[in-house]
Design an enzyme around this catalytic site. Structure first.
Site, PDB file in Angstrom:
ATOM      1  N   LEU A 147       0.824  -1.209   0.000  1.00 20.88           N
ATOM      2  CA  LEU A 147       0.000   0.000   0.000  1.00 20.88           C
ATOM      3  C   LEU A 147       0.857   1.259   0.000  1.00 20.88           C
ATOM      4  O   LEU A 147       2.044   1.211   0.342  1.00 20.88           O
ATOM      5  CB  LEU A 147      -0.910  -0.036   1.233  1.00 20.88           C
ATOM      6  CG  LEU A 147      -1.888  -1.245   1.199  1.00 20.88           C
ATOM      7  CD1 LEU A 147      -2.330  -1.629   2.594  1.00 20.88           C
ATOM      8  CD2 LEU A 147      -3.068  -0.952   0.287  1.00 20.88           C
ATOM      9  N   PRO A 148       0.263   2.402  -0.380  1.00 17.47           N
ATOM     10  CA  PRO A 148       1.085   3.601  -0.599  1.00 17.47           C
ATOM     11  C   PRO A 148       1.691   4.220   0.652  1.00 17.47           C
ATOM     12  O   PRO A 148       2.809   4.723   0.602  1.00 17.47           O
ATOM     13  CB  PRO A 148       0.122   4.594  -1.254  1.00 17.47           C
ATOM     14  CG  PRO A 148      -1.086   3.826  -1.663  1.00 17.47           C
ATOM     15  CD  PRO A 148      -1.129   2.586  -0.809  1.00 17.47           C
ATOM     16  N   ASN A 206      -2.960   4.068   4.928  1.00 15.89           N
ATOM     17  CA  ASN A 206      -3.568   2.959   4.195  1.00 15.89           C
ATOM     18  C   ASN A 206      -3.308   1.637   4.891  1.00 15.89           C
ATOM     19  O   ASN A 206      -4.175   0.770   4.964  1.00 15.89           O
ATOM     20  CB  ASN A 206      -3.028   2.878   2.757  1.00 15.89           C
ATOM     21  CG  ASN A 206      -3.119   4.199   2.034  1.00 15.89           C
ATOM     22  OD1 ASN A 206      -2.115   4.869   1.818  1.00 15.89           O
ATOM     23  ND2 ASN A 206      -4.332   4.604   1.695  1.00 15.89           N
ATOM     24  N   THR A 237       6.209   0.670   2.080  1.00 14.17           N
ATOM     25  CA  THR A 237       7.269   1.423   2.754  1.00 14.17           C
ATOM     26  C   THR A 237       6.608   2.437   3.668  1.00 14.17           C
ATOM     27  O   THR A 237       5.990   3.391   3.197  1.00 14.17           O
ATOM     28  CB  THR A 237       8.173   2.135   1.736  1.00 14.17           C
ATOM     29  OG1 THR A 237       8.840   1.149   0.960  1.00 14.17           O
ATOM     30  CG2 THR A 237       9.207   2.997   2.435  1.00 14.17           C
ATOM     31  N   LYS A 280      15.456  -0.184   4.675  1.00 11.48           N
ATOM     32  CA  LYS A 280      15.053   0.488   3.438  1.00 11.48           C
ATOM     33  C   LYS A 280      15.223   2.003   3.558  1.00 11.48           C
ATOM     34  O   LYS A 280      15.754   2.667   2.661  1.00 11.48           O
ATOM     35  CB  LYS A 280      13.590   0.149   3.132  1.00 11.48           C
ATOM     36  CG  LYS A 280      12.928   1.057   2.114  1.00 11.48           C
ATOM     37  CD  LYS A 280      12.690   0.427   0.791  1.00 11.48           C
ATOM     38  CE  LYS A 280      12.302   1.442  -0.261  1.00 11.48           C
ATOM     39  NZ  LYS A 280      10.989   1.243  -0.833  1.00 11.48           N
ATOM     40  N   LYS A 317       9.184  11.445  -0.336  1.00  9.75           N
ATOM     41  CA  LYS A 317       8.371  10.698   0.635  1.00  9.75           C
ATOM     42  C   LYS A 317       9.269   9.836   1.542  1.00  9.75           C
ATOM     43  O   LYS A 317       9.114   9.838   2.763  1.00  9.75           O
ATOM     44  CB  LYS A 317       7.374   9.791  -0.099  1.00  9.75           C
ATOM     45  CG  LYS A 317       6.508   8.941   0.847  1.00  9.75           C
ATOM     46  CD  LYS A 317       6.119   7.598   0.229  1.00  9.75           C
ATOM     47  CE  LYS A 317       5.727   6.585   1.301  1.00  9.75           C
ATOM     48  NZ  LYS A 317       5.668   5.211   0.811  1.00  9.75           N
TER      49      LYS A 317
END
Lengths: 329, 329, 329, 329
Positions: free
Chosen positions: A96-97, A101, A127, A202, A277
């Site tokens: 999911l974004p 979410n 992420t 990450k 982001k």
């Protein structure tokens, strides 16, 4: 052409001692049980397809039902919401974004945890903030299930070709079960530690990547203005202590390398907005842990300024162009 | 132990197309004419010794006569000042701490240009502002002589073992003559372009190096606070797009690598103060050429703050320690 | 309209204890001896006119002879070069764009020092590196003359109306003689200390000004995005500890104040390019004195990036616009 | 001595048009109904006492029961938890250290919303993320009650003397009711707009304050190194466009002003750690709204580095000391 293929990908083998799974094509497709998949966007879609290709029956859902059409045609069963997925599958992958979410897909009124079965394995490849991963894991634990974070590196190209890298956080004893699924979609699956450490790895990588890219762009620009040939300068840096991935693999100066976004007007690749982001996540985790990250923080601000100046959709190596343009242009 | 050996050194061969000289031991030592050497400090001393070893008669000078003692015992002729060196030798190498010293050694009342012979070859290996290199070249040209800039990478260890890398700027037709001498002291001699580009290449590399080192330190610190094992994080970065020289060759976190300053309480290596000096040069050239270098500039400020907090003599990878220490300590 | 009138001007009286001259119109114009003026650009022209208005015979020169036309018509005598000025006048004011011009005007082949008379008073109102001011003072002293630095705050409007502020560095015993001339052109004349401190005061003020302006722009932008009315936010800041000259006198947000560049599409005022130049000087002096200036340095880089993005000619408060624009625009 | 008294206080009257309440001593103490107070720390304690002084019966609670002792002796009724407070009072003020505490006090298992009466007025004076204020307001609205955010400026001294400034966000029609209570504890009550704008105003002010303080410290340090007397430099800045609250009211250089933390070894005042916390909030809101705040972000990092170097408890003006210390010290 998928310029970003292998974008943040692991580029070499690493020893087994760090729990990396060398993925081999699974031959026996019999007796595979259903796998749930929540979130069929640009990344989720090809990931779900790869599960189907490997013979897993897939139960899918997405807030936009039309996103499910493609996997449905390939044999996936489409249901209304994450709770319905959890009703039918005890292994579920979410992609999911952003954090809200994920929170909704797990703990919302139609969330996975409403109908999850005890002993299920829930893997989130989004992420997001590692703190949210930990919250989800705690909520899942209360329901007697296991949650792992497994964000990916590699873009849409790597998702299509099943060459993603997964960085996995969560209980070590569940890692084998997770890797069975993840290895259908990725070339490398790395165990990072407790829940949230997949996200941490990450975020850390992408923060250092952003710093290296802006630093390379500044350096190349300065060298050019001082009279150095860009190809020669790149060669010198790459032989020396200035060497980094952005200088030797993804050089931001047009004309220095082929097959990278800088050779294609900064199209394709990894968008400035997406980098902004990820740097926002890095900033949040740094603020929450009271960690000083002066360059990471400035890198975030520079990508944020670029978004404000029209660079949101260009590859993040376009920071060279942002810094370079001449006065009066 | 010389931790900094090969520190900023070129780490692989590069093609002939960029004028790199693969250095081979010169066997014939006959008929070598005198070479002047101005500046016998920590770096100049072993460099001059290597010239002597290769059979060149050396005419040496230094503002501190006692610095000449060692090379004198090895056979060098010591004279009073740079003008006297120029009176006796038509190939001269200078190795001085900063721009004002170079200006004085060339254009001062007892400077080289007072007695230089037409057709001499003057090579400056100091790290200084490229604008000063250009001024010196112009002044030399008026006297009918050639000036080249040839700053080095590699520290005292590389100077001792003749493994320095020279980045050379100046008239291309003089490069062969320069490389004959420089190859006695270095493992790589790279032609960079017009006068000043040797300095430019060195400054650019070190600016990107500083950015990469601080970025690596921030990233490792953040990852550790987020629960990642430092060795594992380094491994993940080094397989991924965050990879850089500071993460894979000179990691700043104690315990991650051996044989680097971080394994030795940040002793040896390349001092924070020296890095701050090089970043000051980068800042000056950026200001003069109106080039934006936001990360380079902040890196400069961070190393400057470290100097103010007692880190001046520690290796520049100690920025990890500077950022890390806990509140209340 | 001269938006920048009084731009960096002193806005209140200060006590005599710091050597400020309350300027009164000089009535007796008899017996005034000649004053030299070198540099008749946008600032120098109105300054020289004000000397003429106050009854001083002016000997003028400029590298562009046509720049002298206006003052010539008003009665000034125009000569070929600074040396000729020095031949005819023993009080000389210089007003030039940057350090190299100042060096040439004083020490060049046709420079002031070639023909200066012993006991002359040389006043440089250019904004340059204080180190250059010190060099010029030392060169002047060798010729038996006095050099003072006296950079101005206030733009072309203040120059026209004789309302400049002069910050003066040099021998205290010469200050009275200097202020006699400077008070014809300025409303405040402040003694700052030894040679170079006039420059230092100007550079320091403008560095803090730039930091305050960018800070105000970021803050106003953030507040607006968080739902605050810009006028109300400005009012709250100005009553509180966030208050600064950029928030209460020169607010960068269109609609908050009248009579400032932000009310006029950032035209007029103090150009971004000029601010970038002054920040470059601040950076140089900070580098040379090894002073950490992290925010000053970043402010420099931001104005440099703005120059690269087409903001060079806009007022420096346009940083609000630079930061504000929306993604996709 | 309370050095921080009036620290971020509004320093002048502002017009009624922005809803500022000029507070006058309320004389009629009869018929006052109970007021709840949650959080009796360094700030909450004196605030609750001022409510008692103004004749309001107070129902108090704190997670540390011993914190309630003092107000209990002055007549407050102490209960077990926020839910009990809500059971007994329909106007409640909360004053807590950070977002998680606020979330727990309102929506936790013993939170206010468990027993809140319809039509109650809930005022949160904590400094927290405006997004959390909005969440609390939404949760309160579902229960038929009103939530307003009303963070304060002014430290413990201002809390004791009832001279705090409240910046209030929430429904405008409830502002009169809120100001009745807040004016017992503060000298100014400013209406800022919808819920969250009180926090926004506070955060914005403190971000600009931090930028101004670091900027002033850098500038004073640079000027001193360039030979300027610190008092004279402060005077020049304060007359000029560099003027800001940190230069003219709270100068960070020892010896320039009296009665400020820099005159008292940076004791008292507003701690570096607290400033770092507020800058973290500013950073979060900027990240969430995608607003570039390069200087605000770097200011955050600098205060974070200071916390890591032992400055956590010193006044935030000690950044001058952090930047200043000499090499080798």
């Amino acid at each position: 052409r998928h310029l970003c293929q292998g974008f943040t990908g692991l580029t070499s083998n690493i020893s087994n001692s760090v729990h990396v799974v060398a993925v081999t094509q699974t031959l026996s497709m019999a007796s595979k049980t259903q796998v749930g998949f929540v979130g069929l966007g640009n990344m989720g879609n090809p990931m779900a397809k790869n599960l189907l290709k490997h013979g897993y029956p897939v139960i899918a859902t997405d807030v936009f039902p039309e996103s499910c059409k493609e996997v449905q045609e390939l044999g996936a069963q489409v249901v209304d919401n994450p709770a319905e997925v959890a009703d039918k599958a005890d292994r579920i992958i979410t992609m999911l974004p952003s954090s809200p979410n994920v929170i909704d897909a797990y703990t919302g009124p139609n969330g996975i945890l409403k109908k999850v079965k005890k002993g299920s394995l829930l893997i989130d490849s989004s992420t997001i903030d590692p703190a949210v991963s930990k919250e989800m894991a705690a909520a899942a634990e209360k329901m007697g299930t296991v949650f792992m974070d497994a964000p990916v590196s590699g873009g849409v190209g790597a998702a299509n070709s099943g060459k993603l890298t997964f960085m996995v956080g969560g209980a070590e004893e569940e890692f084998t079960a997770a890797k069975e699924l993840l290895s259908c979609m990725g070339a490398n699956v790395v165990y990072c530690g407790q829940v949230g450490t997949g996200q941490a790895a990450k975020i850390c990588n992408n923060m250092l990547l952003a710093i290296g890219m802006i630093g390379t762009s500044e350096t190349m620009n300065l060298g050019i203005r001082l009279g150095l040939d860009p190809k020669l300068l790149a060669k010198i840096l790459n032989m020396s202590s200035g060497r980094c991935w952005s200088s030797d693999t993804y050089n931001p100066v047009p004309g220095v390398m082929e097959g990278v976004p800088s050779a294609n007007d900064y199209q394709g690749g990894f968008g400035t907005q997406l980098m902004a982001k990820d740097l926002g996540l890095a900033q949040n985790t740094a603020t929450n842990t009271k960690t000083p990250v002066p360059l990471g923080s400035l890198a975030h601000q520079i990508y944020r300024m670029m978004c404000a100046r029209g660079y949101a959709q260009k590859d993040f190596s376009s920071v060279f162009q942002f810094l370079r343009e001449e006065e009066g242009q």
